[in-house]
Design a protein around this motif. Sequence first.
Motif, PDB file in Angstrom:
ATOM      1  N   HIS A 137       0.800  -1.228   0.000  1.00 29.94           N
ATOM      2  CA  HIS A 137       0.000   0.000   0.000  1.00 29.94           C
ATOM      3  C   HIS A 137       0.836   1.283   0.000  1.00 29.94           C
ATOM      4  O   HIS A 137       0.379   2.314  -0.493  1.00 29.94           O
ATOM      5  N   ASN A 138       2.049   1.226   0.560  1.00 27.16           N
ATOM      6  CA  ASN A 138       2.865   2.437   0.655  1.00 27.16           C
ATOM      7  C   ASN A 138       4.030   2.466  -0.326  1.00 27.16           C
ATOM      8  O   ASN A 138       4.712   3.484  -0.444  1.00 27.16           O
ATOM      9  N   GLY A 139       4.268   1.348  -0.987  1.00 20.60           N
ATOM     10  CA  GLY A 139       5.392   1.308  -1.916  1.00 20.60           C
ATOM     11  C   GLY A 139       6.740   1.223  -1.231  1.00 20.60           C
ATOM     12  O   GLY A 139       7.776   1.476  -1.864  1.00 20.60           O
ATOM     13  N   ASP A 140       6.765   0.878   0.067  1.00 17.78           N
ATOM     14  CA  ASP A 140       8.043   0.709   0.759  1.00 17.78           C
ATOM     15  C   ASP A 140       8.782  -0.489   0.166  1.00 17.78           C
ATOM     16  O   ASP A 140       8.168  -1.405  -0.390  1.00 17.78           O
ATOM     17  N   LYS A 141      10.090  -0.499   0.291  1.00 11.98           N
ATOM     18  CA  LYS A 141      10.868  -1.565  -0.334  1.00 11.98           C
ATOM     19  C   LYS A 141      11.820  -2.215   0.657  1.00 11.98           C
ATOM     20  O   LYS A 141      12.218  -1.621   1.666  1.00 11.98           O
ATOM     21  N   LEU A 142      12.189  -3.453   0.341  1.00 13.13           N
ATOM     22  CA  LEU A 142      13.159  -4.182   1.142  1.00 13.13           C
ATOM     23  C   LEU A 142      14.568  -3.874   0.649  1.00 13.13           C
ATOM     24  O   LEU A 142      14.809  -3.779  -0.553  1.00 13.13           O
ATOM     25  N   CYS A 143      15.486  -3.731   1.581  1.00 16.60           N
ATOM     26  CA  CYS A 143      16.885  -3.465   1.251  1.00 16.60           C
ATOM     27  C   CYS A 143      17.760  -4.551   1.867  1.00 16.60           C
ATOM     28  O   CYS A 143      17.469  -5.060   2.952  1.00 16.60           O
ATOM     29  N   SER A 144      18.822  -4.898   1.169  1.00 11.28           N
ATOM     30  CA  SER A 144      19.699  -5.970   1.630  1.00 11.28           C
ATOM     31  C   SER A 144      20.734  -5.462   2.621  1.00 11.28           C
ATOM     32  O   SER A 144      21.068  -4.273   2.654  1.00 11.28           O
ATOM     33  N   LEU A 145      21.231  -6.392   3.424  1.00 14.01           N
ATOM     34  CA  LEU A 145      22.241  -6.071   4.429  1.00 14.01           C
ATOM     35  C   LEU A 145      23.093  -7.317   4.651  1.00 14.01           C
ATOM     36  O   LEU A 145      22.579  -8.435   4.639  1.00 14.01           O
ATOM     37  N   VAL A 146      24.391  -7.123   4.831  1.00 16.31           N
ATOM     38  CA  VAL A 146      25.293  -8.234   5.143  1.00 16.31           C
ATOM     39  C   VAL A 146      26.230  -7.796   6.261  1.00 16.31           C
ATOM     40  O   VAL A 146      26.850  -6.728   6.175  1.00 16.31           O
TER      41      VAL A 146
END
Length: 203
Positions: free
Chosen positions: A15-24
Amino acid sequence: MYRDSFSEIVNKIKHNGDKLCSLVIASRSKPLLVTGKTSKIIYLHENVRIPGYFLEGMQSDGVLGPHPDIHPDNTAISLNYDLRYHFANLYRVSKSLKKAVSNGIKRLHGVTLTHPRKLEKAPRKEQWEKIAERISNLPMLFYENEFSKKIPGINFIKNGHNSAVEIAIPGKRSTPWEGDILIQSQFQVDAISLSYRPPYGIG
């Protein structure tokens, strides 16, 4: 409830267009030290890489970073934890579904279903075995904010043509580690959001 653990993330993406971001999180030149309750070193982990992710969102001061509703302490979610958690709950939900269907059929039609312990040909058995084996072999290394969480136990056992999966829910608390680490993350700023606050206060 299990649904509540991921529904908010899904809704914010949808609904908000938020996105997942990667992390290591990776170890540097020295191995990570895994310690017990008495701070005694239990074992060492060399060449560590702990992949994970976080949901990006606007923080209270207008800076982009880990979404405060999902990551209130500016943290992230490790795949070593997340994959175990979802795999274990998939089995738990399946067990509850089987019970609900059996009870419904018995109540409506008076038929008692049998549940043989062993199926002659389980659908996609090989694929499920590979998934279970890979998850059970994931290292018991998690992000700092997950040290206090109970980690579901996944144990895949194979003996010849026979196989089994042992699952313990909620499981045991993870063992903390310490050491010199490198945190890598991918994100993007734009003309509106010129500042970014990566997880764990890096940057």
